[in-house]
Enzyme design. Structure first.
Site, PDB file in Angstrom:
ATOM      1  N   LYS A   1       1.832  -0.002   4.740  1.00 57.57           N
ATOM      2  CA  LYS A   1       3.249   0.640   4.924  1.00 57.57           C
ATOM      3  C   LYS A   1       4.306  -0.375   4.150  1.00 57.57           C
ATOM      4  O   LYS A   1       4.331  -1.737   4.972  1.00 57.57           O
ATOM      5  CB  LYS A   1       3.734   0.905   6.101  1.00 57.57           C
ATOM      6  CG  LYS A   1       5.032   1.692   6.288  1.00 57.57           C
ATOM      7  CD  LYS A   1       5.165   2.241   7.547  1.00 57.57           C
ATOM      8  CE  LYS A   1       6.531   3.290   7.822  1.00 57.57           C
ATOM      9  NZ  LYS A   1       6.595   3.775   8.878  1.00 57.57           N
TER      10      LYS A   1
ATOM     11  N   PHE B   1       9.175  -3.562  17.714  1.00 57.99           N
ATOM     12  CA  PHE B   1       8.018  -3.322  18.064  1.00 57.99           C
ATOM     13  C   PHE B   1       7.733  -3.409  19.848  1.00 57.99           C
ATOM     14  O   PHE B   1       7.017  -4.002  20.263  1.00 57.99           O
ATOM     15  CB  PHE B   1       7.033  -4.423  17.622  1.00 57.99           C
ATOM     16  CG  PHE B   1       6.655  -4.486  16.198  1.00 57.99           C
ATOM     17  CD1 PHE B   1       7.228  -3.152  15.334  1.00 57.99           C
ATOM     18  CD2 PHE B   1       6.045  -5.365  15.427  1.00 57.99           C
ATOM     19  CE1 PHE B   1       6.905  -3.235  14.151  1.00 57.99           C
ATOM     20  CE2 PHE B   1       5.773  -5.334  14.323  1.00 57.99           C
ATOM     21  CZ  PHE B   1       6.229  -4.082  13.470  1.00 57.99           C
TER      22      PHE B   1
ATOM     23  N   ASN C   1      17.742   1.677  13.867  1.00 54.50           N
ATOM     24  CA  ASN C   1      16.962   1.268  15.205  1.00 54.50           C
ATOM     25  C   ASN C   1      16.649  -0.143  14.918  1.00 54.50           C
ATOM     26  O   ASN C   1      16.432  -0.703  13.816  1.00 54.50           O
ATOM     27  CB  ASN C   1      15.801   1.915  15.431  1.00 54.50           C
ATOM     28  CG  ASN C   1      14.569   1.292  14.435  1.00 54.50           C
ATOM     29  OD1 ASN C   1      13.935   0.473  15.027  1.00 54.50           O
ATOM     30  ND2 ASN C   1      14.191   1.827  13.267  1.00 54.50           N
TER      31      ASN C   1
ATOM     32  N   SER D   1       8.469  -3.689   8.788  1.00 56.45           N
ATOM     33  CA  SER D   1       9.682  -3.609   9.955  1.00 56.45           C
ATOM     34  C   SER D   1      10.613  -4.691   9.609  1.00 56.45           C
ATOM     35  O   SER D   1      10.423  -5.761   9.555  1.00 56.45           O
ATOM     36  CB  SER D   1       9.113  -3.584  11.127  1.00 56.45           C
ATOM     37  OG  SER D   1      10.287  -3.566  12.179  1.00 56.45           O
TER      38      SER D   1
ATOM     39  N   ASN E   1      12.906  -5.511  11.982  1.00 55.61           N
ATOM     40  CA  ASN E   1      13.243  -5.792  13.259  1.00 55.61           C
ATOM     41  C   ASN E   1      12.336  -6.871  14.034  1.00 55.61           C
ATOM     42  O   ASN E   1      12.811  -7.288  15.034  1.00 55.61           O
ATOM     43  CB  ASN E   1      13.269  -4.622  14.200  1.00 55.61           C
ATOM     44  CG  ASN E   1      14.327  -3.413  13.446  1.00 55.61           C
ATOM     45  OD1 ASN E   1      15.490  -3.970  12.980  1.00 55.61           O
ATOM     46  ND2 ASN E   1      13.918  -2.174  13.359  1.00 55.61           N
ATOM     47  N   THR E   2      11.246  -7.383  13.320  1.00 53.04           N
ATOM     48  CA  THR E   2      10.626  -8.720  13.647  1.00 53.04           C
ATOM     49  C   THR E   2      10.930  -9.621  12.839  1.00 53.04           C
ATOM     50  O   THR E   2      10.501  -9.755  11.639  1.00 53.04           O
ATOM     51  CB  THR E   2       9.080  -8.212  13.922  1.00 53.04           C
ATOM     52  OG1 THR E   2       9.016  -6.966  14.875  1.00 53.04           O
ATOM     53  CG2 THR E   2       8.235  -9.498  14.054  1.00 53.04           C
TER      54      THR E   2
ATOM     55  N   ASN F   1       9.096   2.419   4.592  1.00 53.46           N
ATOM     56  CA  ASN F   1       9.794   2.112   5.780  1.00 53.46           C
ATOM     57  C   ASN F   1      11.299   2.402   5.920  1.00 53.46           C
ATOM     58  O   ASN F   1      11.854   2.766   5.119  1.00 53.46           O
ATOM     59  CB  ASN F   1       9.474   0.618   6.337  1.00 53.46           C
ATOM     60  CG  ASN F   1       9.235   0.523   7.857  1.00 53.46           C
ATOM     61  OD1 ASN F   1      10.114   1.157   8.723  1.00 53.46           O
ATOM     62  ND2 ASN F   1       8.174  -0.303   8.254  1.00 53.46           N
TER      63      ASN F   1
END
Length: 362
Positions: free
Chosen positions: A224, A120, A116, A181, A183-184, A253
Site C-alpha cells: 500500500k 496503528f 485520523n 500511514s 501516523n507512525t 493510503n
C-alpha cells in the site's frame, strides 16, 4: 433510514466513540447464529459479471472493505454479511499498542472526509490470530494489513513485518504491507525504493517459506502506497515493489494534503480520507497501471462514494476497489448500491465481466 436517523445520531457523538459503538454492535451481530450467512444471501453480488479470479482465489465482487475500520478482526462475519467481496483487517503489529492520544479521529461533513491520526492502535497479532481462526468458513477473502510497532526503529522494521507473517500466515488470505500511514513516525521513509525493495523481498520470501512449511497455497503480498509521493519517487517505489516480487498494489493510503477543504477542523494533524481523494487516487491508479503494464492487480481506494467513482477506478486500472470513509457517510447499504451500480454500468457499456473494464481508460 441510515442517512435520516442513524447517521445524525452517530454524528452527535465523538467520532471515535461512534466508531467503537458501531463496531461493538457489529461484533455482537457476528456471533448471532446463522444471521450473517442469511443476510449474505440477500446482499452478496448477484451478477456473475462482477466475479473475478485473482491470485487463484475467487472474488464474488470487486468492492472490499479497506483496512482501519476493523483493526482487530472483531466483526468479520458482519462485514461479510453486508455484501463486500473481500475484507482487509488491521493494521496489525506484532505487539499490542494503544496508538496516539485522543482525540485522533475527526469528521469533516461538508467535505465528506475524515482525518485520523490513530497510530496503528491494535491488540497485536495473537489477538487477531485468535479471532480469524474462529471464522474458518469465509464467504469472502480476508486480507491482513501488517505494520511495525511505533517503538521499533526503521532499521529493525523488517523483523516486525516478518513476525506478523509467521504469526498470521495460517489465517490470512492475503498480506498488505503498510509503509504509507502518516501516523507512525518515520514509517513513510520505508517507501524509498531501496528500503521498500528490501522489505517486500523479505516478506515475499517469508510467505514462500511458510508455503513450504504448511503446503498451503501462498496468499498474495500487496503493498500500500501513499498519494503524496513525488511522481519520480512513486515510479521508483512501484518498480521496486514489482522487482521485489509483490503480487499487487493498493493505491492509495490517506493524504497529508488539505487542498480544497472547508471544515474548521481541516488543520488537524493526520491522514485525510474520503471525497477529497476521489480524483487524485484515480489518477494514481492510472499511473500505476501504466507503470506496471497490468502485470499485477491493483486495488483502488480513496473517495469511492458512488458506482461511478468505483467504475472510474476500475477503468483506470483497478481490478478491485475498497471503501472506508464513504461507509461512515453512506451507511451499510453502500456495498450493495455499488455492486448494483457497477452491474448496470457494465451492461451499459456492453462488457461481459468487470475484468473487461480494467484499464480501458489507461
Amino acid at each position: 433510514m441510515y442517512r435520516r436517523l442513524v447517521r445524525p445520531a452517530l454524528f452527535r457523538l465523538d467520532a471515535e466513540d461512534a466508531h467503537h459503538l458501531t463496531l461493538r454492535a457489529l461484533e455482537h451481530a457476528s456471533v448471532l447464529p446463522g444471521w450473517p450467512r442469511l443476510l449474505r444471501r440477500v446482499t452478496a453480488p448477484a451478477d456473475p459479471r462482477l466475479t473475478q479470479t485473482l491470485w487463484g482465489r475467487t472474488f464474488p465482487g470487486p468492492v472490499g472493505l479497506a483496512a482501519g475500520l476493523d483493526k482487530n478482526g472483531v466483526a468479520v462475519p458482519a462485514f461479510t454479511a453486508l455484501g463486500f467481496g473481500f475484507l482487509e483487517v488491521g493494521t496489525v503489529t506484532p505487539r499490542p499498542q494503544p496508538g496516539n492520544d485522543r482525540p485522533r479521529l475527526f469528521r469533516l461533513p461538508p467535505d465528506e472526509a475524515l482525518i485520523n491520526r490513530m497510530g496503528f492502535n491494535n491488540e497485536g497479532k495473537y489477538a487477531l490470530l485468535s479471532r480469524l481462526a474462529a471464522v474458518p468458513h469465509r464467504a469472502a477473502p480476508v486480507w491482513v494489513n501488517i505494520g511495525k510497532n511505533k517503538d521499533t526503529p526503521n532499521e529493525a522494521a523488517v523483523q516486525d513485518y516478518l513476525r506478523c507473517v509467521t504469526g498470521l500466515y495460517d489465517v490470512a488470505d492475503g498480506f498488505v504491507v503498510n509503509v504509507s500511514s502518516p501516523n507512525t513516525p518515520g514509517l513513510r521513509a520505508l517507501q524509498a525504493a531501496g528500503d521498500l525493495a528490501t522489505l517486500v523481498r523479505a516478506v515475499v520470501n517469508e510467505v514462500d517459506a511458510q508455503r513450504v512449511r504448511t503446503a498451503r497455497r501462498a496468499p498474495p503480498v500487496l503493498v500500500k502506497l501513499a498519494p503524496d509521493l513525488h511522481p519520480a519517487d512513486f515510479e521508483a517505489s512501484v518498480n521496486a515493489v514489482l522487482e521485489a516480487g509483490a503480487d499487487g498494489l493498493i493505491i492509495s493510503n490517506t493524504t497529508l494534503s488539505r487542498d480544497g477543504l472547508t471544515h474548521p477542523r481541516r488543520s488537524e494533524a493526520g491522514g485525510l480520507s474520503g471525497r477529497p481523494l476521489t480524483e487524485r487516487s484515480t489518477r494514481l491508479v492510472r499511473d500505476a497501471y501504466r507503470l506496471t503494464g497490468g502485470r499485477v492487480p491493483i486495488v483502488g481506494v480513496g473517495g469511492i462514494f458512488t458506482p461511478e467513482d468505483a467504475y472510474a477506478k476500475i477503468r483506470a486500472g483497478a481490478s478491485l476497489v475498497e471503501v472506508y470513509s464513504a461507509l461512515i457517510y453512506e451507511g451499510p447499504g453502500l456495498p450493495g448500491r455499488l455492486n448494483r451500480g457497477l452491474s448496470a454500468l457494465l451492461a451499459r457499456d456492453g462488457l461481459r465481466t468487470v475484468a473487461d473494464a480494467v484499464g480501458v481508460d489507461a
